[in-house]
Design an enzyme around this catalytic site. Structure first.
Site, short mmCIF file in Angstrom:
data_model
loop_
_atom_site.label_atom_id
_atom_site.label_comp_id
_atom_site.label_asym_id
_atom_site.label_seq_id
_atom_site.Cartn_x
_atom_site.Cartn_y
_atom_site.Cartn_z
N ASP A 94 0.88 -1.16 0.00
CA ASP A 94 0.00 0.00 0.00
C ASP A 94 0.92 1.21 0.00
O ASP A 94 2.09 1.10 0.36
CB ASP A 94 -0.87 -0.06 1.26
CG ASP A 94 -1.57 1.25 1.51
OD1 ASP A 94 -2.22 1.74 0.58
OD2 ASP A 94 -1.48 1.77 2.63
N ASP B 142 -7.10 -1.16 3.75
CA ASP B 142 -6.19 -2.27 3.44
C ASP B 142 -6.57 -3.55 4.17
O ASP B 142 -6.07 -4.63 3.85
CB ASP B 142 -4.76 -1.91 3.84
CG ASP B 142 -4.22 -0.76 3.04
OD1 ASP B 142 -4.49 -0.72 1.84
OD2 ASP B 142 -3.55 0.10 3.63
#
Lengths: 47, 769
Positions: free
Chosen positions: B457, B645
């Protein structure tokens, strides 16, 4: 042989005593805070 | 939640002013548990407790306080347990007193921790270990006498006494294994506990038969010793998970369990989260996270959505802006109309996705159980062959044949295999802990070693999530002094970044410095009015000819002066480039999957040398990316931090999250790293690879042991003495081999100054949930 009838119960009794003591200490929370126990012994109890 | 605090001492909060403290006080009241004697128990987590002196200073200060029945500090867990009389005092007073002593503390929700259950299982294993230890020591004493030549009635007596000790001990201490084996068999699977349970119960059963019929060989000592060794492995494994859980719980902030609801007549009331309904208006102060999804009704502020969507820069929230639960309100007060109940909010949706994604990982079979799938049928068919062969050789002597077959099962019982994996995992976890990495589960170490594709990420993972100034046109010292003064008066991340950037020089003294939420900071200085904030707003006071950057952004100007644009970028996390290079060199594919805009992602990907990147990814898109990679046969390591996430963290083959991430992200990840550097990823992988090599070696050793032991057993030459020596020797060899993981090259992150993993959660962490 007769001696064994005395010695074996004694040996087992002592072993069980140790086991019992351990389980008692476990149940009474003496392993909850090992670091704290090490530090507390150095404390002066003023009262 | 299941806390039973209810409205205990609700009037205790009356004196607290209606501010952010208000909700904190309300949170505290909900964390208690009523005890039988009428007092209420609160457990505070105080990460700053670190020595014996802390114990006495806390207990001496809190103990004499009015209404406190009991106070005890736990140094190992860094917790303070307090029993208090709700009529006299409240948790707010205790928390205040702790903070005044220098131990900022927050209550632990007892219901959430389900601590009682965990403790019960912990001491169950420890008691089993003690019983198995007692039994094996005593039986061994009796067995040594038998092996030394005790005969006749003495031997039979010794066997019977051994049976009396062994049978209850096996029933009591073996429960863990029997339960697990039964569970696996009922689901049609085989795990490591199946051959273990079989060997233990057959050894005990056969020995009982021998003892009762006056036979000359019993295996009671082998059965209990086996249990003792295996329970050591189990206990170590559980301790490891326990320690990590404690650390993770300490990292997590108290999640918002309620919100300040505005009633019709303008009053503010604190309501628990499950009583909040769509249509209500919730007031969110600066510095708080949104408890539910909603639309801004009133107010102007900057909102940091980086944990929610991965957007790196704060956005302006004004009437009509829709915001998700978990977004952080930075500057102004917002009144928000609730659009969804808490159980339908964005966060709840993410949780549901996470659960769905986790099912995929459930299919993973631990190395030990994979070995057992091959091992168990092999050994069991060998025993059957031995039985048949000896029936033929002895011409139908079923007693001898059965005895030999069972002896084979006992000696091949995977004692070493049972220790081969947990010991390596426990030592691996300790090594990771030294490097500031918390591992949730031993199987995660196996999965990490297998990973061949790393997906990162961006916001909060490859970058630190705090903006940094990458271009600033302010040059005149007098302007710098004014800009510093303006920046210093604001808590906005951009202001803090500017202050760090302009770290040298004087600070001007201004008057009437005020922060305008969503716009910027304004103040009067000797040179006139000055503004720092959004480009269009600042341009209002700058010289009329000033050219505005059409894309907006941040600017600074004094009245009638030129417009100075300030460019913000993201601060790349320490070690990010090194970690990505190292993964590249190790042959892993790397890619970035971010919820941020394409321009931001492309810039970072370019700097780090990552060629594959995807921007504007929703949580569902992230899962889809991972699923696609899995379909290609890749094993994905996902590193991420945000709420968005979390589903991807659960979906990846293995996942890591920084401690600075969201609570839900940390919960979903297999590993949590508490230091700033991203080199934790390569350090963890290095340890995982070495651990995997050692596990393989251990399997090799166990196999070599069986190559020697099986022929001896099939030849019918196994005596209880041989079994006892062989089994303990193989276990010791495996444990010694595993100990090698404690030595050897330190992982790169180890060179950084060690920071206690537990101390991290003190206050700098921000987490949403």
């Amino acid at each position: 042989m007769t001696l064994l009838t005395v010695l074996i119960p004694i040996a087992l009794f002592l072993g069980l005593l140790g086991l019992g003591a351990f389980i008692w200490s476990l149940n009474s929370g003496q392993y909850e805070d090992l670091d704290g126990a090490a530090a507390r012994i150095l404390e002066d109890d003023e009262d | 939640m299941t806390c039973c605090g209810g409205n205990i001492a609700a009037d205790g909060a009356a004196g607290v002013s209606a501010s952010a403290d208000f909700s904190r006080a309300e949170e505290l009241l909900h964390a208690g548990r009523e005890r039988d004697d009428g007092t209420v128990e609160y457990v505070f987590s105080a990460p700053d407790i670190h020595c014996g002196a802390c114990i006495s200073s806390i207990e001496r200060a809190i103990g004499p306080m009015h209404g406190i029945a009991y106070v005890r500090v736990n140094l190992s867990l860094r917790r303070v347990t307090v029993h208090l009389d709700p009529a006299v005092t409240g948790p707010v007073e205790v928390s205040g007193a702790l903070a005044a002593l220098g131990f900022p503390a927050r209550p632990v929700d007892l219901g959430d921790l389900d601590e009682l259950e965990r403790k019960r299982r912990d001491s169950e294993l420890l008691k089993s270990l003690a019983v198995a230890g007692f039994a094996s020591a005593n039986i061994m004493l009796l067995s040594v006498s038998v092996w030394s030549g005790a005969e006749g009635a003495t031997r039979d007596l010794f066997h019977l006494i051994s049976a009396l000790i062994a049978i209850p001990a096996v029933f009591y201490a073996g429960r863990v294994f029997f339960r697990s084996a039964w569970g696996a068999l009922r689901n049609g699977r085989v795990n490591m506990d199946v051959p273990i349970s079989l060997a233990i119960s057959l050894a005990t059963g056969m020995s009982l038969f021998e003892a009762l019929t006056g036979g000359d060989k019993t295996y009671f000592e082998a059965a209990t010793m086996l249990l003792f060794f295996l329970l050591i492995g189990r206990y170590l494994d559980q301790r490891m998970r326990e320690r990590v859980r404690t650390a993770v719980v300490q990292l997590s902030r108290l999640s918002a369990k309620g919100a300040n609801v505005l009633t019709g007549d303008g009053e503010m009331r604190y309501l628990p989260l499950d009583e909040i309904e769509p249509g209500m208006t919730v007031r969110v102060f600066a510095g708080e996270r949104l408890p539910v999804d909603g639309t801004v009704e009133n107010g102007l502020s900057d909102v940091d959505r980086s944990l929610v969507t991965g957007e790196s820069l704060p956005v302006t929230a004004e009437a009509g802006t829709a915001l998700e639960a978990g977004a952080m309100n930075l500057t102004g007060v917002l009144d928000i109309e609730v659009t969804n109940t808490a159980d339908k909010s964005f966060l709840a949706e993410v949780r549901a996705m996470m659960e769905a994604a986790e099912n995929g990982r459930g299919a993973y079979v631990r190395a030990a159980d994979r070995a057992a799938r091959l091992y168990a049928p092999f050994v069991h068919s060998l025993a059957a062959i031995a039985f048949v062969a000896w029936m033929v050789i002895t011409g139908g002597d079923w007693h001898t044949s059965l005895y030999i077959a069972i002896a084979l099962l006992i000696i091949t019982c995977p004692c070493a295999l049972g220790l081969a994996v947990p010991v390596v995992h426990v030592i691996g976890a300790t090594r990771l802990f030294e490097n500031g990495i918390l591992m949730k589960d031993g199987a995660a170490l196996e999965r990490l070693a297998e990973a061949d594709e790393a997906v990162f990420d961006k916001t909060g993972t490859l970058t630190t999530g705090t903006p940094t100034v990458i271009g600033c046109a302010i040059e005149r010292p007098s302007d710098i002094a004014i800009a510093r003064a303006l920046a210093a008066s604001s808590g906005h991340p951009a202001s803090r970044a500017l202050l760090t950037h302009l770290d040298a020089g004087a600070t001007a003294r201004g008057t009437d410095i005020a922060e305008h939420p969503g716009l910027g900071v304004e103040g009067g200085f000797s040179g006139g009015l000055a503004r720092l904030g959004r480009m269009a707003w600042v341009a209002e006071i700058a010289e009329p000819s000033a050219v505005q950057d059409p894309s907006g952004g941040l600017a600074f100007a004094t009245k009638g002066g030129s417009l100075h644009a300030i460019k913000l970028g993201e601060h790349v996390r320490d070690g990010a480039a090194a970690a990505i290079d190292a993964l590249h060199n190790a042959g892993l594919g790397t890619r970035i999957v971010s919820g941020d805009a394409a321009a931001q992602v492309a810039g970072l990907a370019d700097r780090l040398g990552v060629t594959e990147w995807h921007a504007d990814q929703s949580p569902a898109d992230k899962i889809a990316r991972i699923e696609a990679l899995r379909a290609e046969g890749k094993k994905v390591l996902f590193v991420g931090d945000g709420i968005n996430d979390a589903p991807a963290l659960a979906a990846g083959h293995v996942s890591m999250a920084p401690a600075s991430g969201s609570d839900v992200g940390r919960t979903a990840a297999d590993f949590v790293f508490t230091r700033d550097s991203l080199e934790a990823v390569t350090a963890a992988r290095g340890i995982a690879l070495r651990a995997q090599a050692l596990v393989k070696q251990n399997f090799g050793l166990a196999f070599a042991y069986n190559v020697i032991a099986v022929p001896i057993a099939m030849a019918g030459m196994v005596t209880p003495l041989v079994a006892a020596i062989a089994m303990s020797a193989s276990s010791i060899v495996v444990v010694l081999n595993s100990m090698r993981l404690t030595r050897g090259d330190p992982a790169p992150a180890a060179s950084r100054p060690a920071r206690s993993a537990l101390a991290v959660g003190t206050g700098s962490m921000e987490a949403a949930e």
